[in-house]
Design a protein around this motif. Sequence first.
Motif: not given
Length: 273
Positions: A187, A83, A194, A87, A179, A90-91, A183
Motif C-alpha cells: 500500500m 474507502a 491509490y 480496500l 497481509w 486493491s486486495m 498493508w
Amino acid sequence: MMNQALPLIRRTLVYGALSLAAFLSVFPFLWMVIGATNLSADITKGRVMPGSALWTNIQNFAAQVDLPLVLWNSTWVAVVGTALTLLVSSMAGYAFEMFQSKFRERLFGSLLLMLSIPFAALMIPLFVMMSKAGLMNSYTAIIAPGVASIFIIFYFRQATKAFPGELRDAARIDGLKEWQIFWYIYMPVMRPTYAAATIIVFMANWNAYLWPLIVLQTNDMKTITLVVSSLASAYVPDFGVVMVGAIVATLPVVIVFFVLQRRFVEGLLGSVK
C-alpha cells in the motif's frame, strides 16, 4: 526562411487547438458560475454576463434544501464507499497478480466479461436482493454493490505488475505474513495508484444518481445529486437555484481532484515508488 517559419506555425496551431479545447472544457463550469448570479429568466434567455442575483439564489437554495444534512449524506456515501472499494478491490487486484492458480485467468476473464453487462440489467436483481435483505433506504444499499468494482480490480492488477517482486521476497524472508506485506509494503509503495483510484471512485460515488434514486425513499436520506435533480425537475424550475446547487455539488470533487492531482497523474502513468 520558410523552413524557419514552419515550426512557429506548427506551434501556433498546436497551442491554438489546446487553448480551444481548454476553453470548451472550462466553459460549462464557467457558465454554471455565471448562471448562479442571474435570475432564472435571464438564464433561460441565454445571458452569459454576470448578474446581481447571486445572494438571492443562495437564499432560495438554503430555504429549499437542508444543506448540512444533504452534504453529510453525500459525504458519508462517497467517503465510506471509496474507502471500502479501494480496500476490497486493491486486495483482489493484488491477489490476482501475486497468486498463481490454473483458474486465475478464467476467473479474471469472467469478471472482465461482466463489464459488458449494462447496469440497467442489474437494477431489478439488485433491488430485489436489497429489499429481501431489509437494506432499502440505507447507506449500505448504495455502497455495497460497488465495493468490488471490476474496473478498479483490473486497474490495480495492471498496476501491480510494476510492483517490485524483490520487495515481496525480502519481506517474506524477514517473516512477514501476506497481509502484512500488503498493508505495510504494497500500500505505501502503490500510493500514486491509490490516489488515482481514489479520484475515480470518489467521483463515481459522489455523482451516483440512478441507483440512489431507486434505493433511497425518504428525503432525509437524499444525496446532493438527487436534490439538485429534484430542483431541476420542478414544474417551474428556478435555474438560478439549480446553478447554485450544481456548484455546491461540484466543489467537493474539484477539491479532491486538485489535492490528489499530482498523485493522480503518477498513478495513471504507472509510477511506483
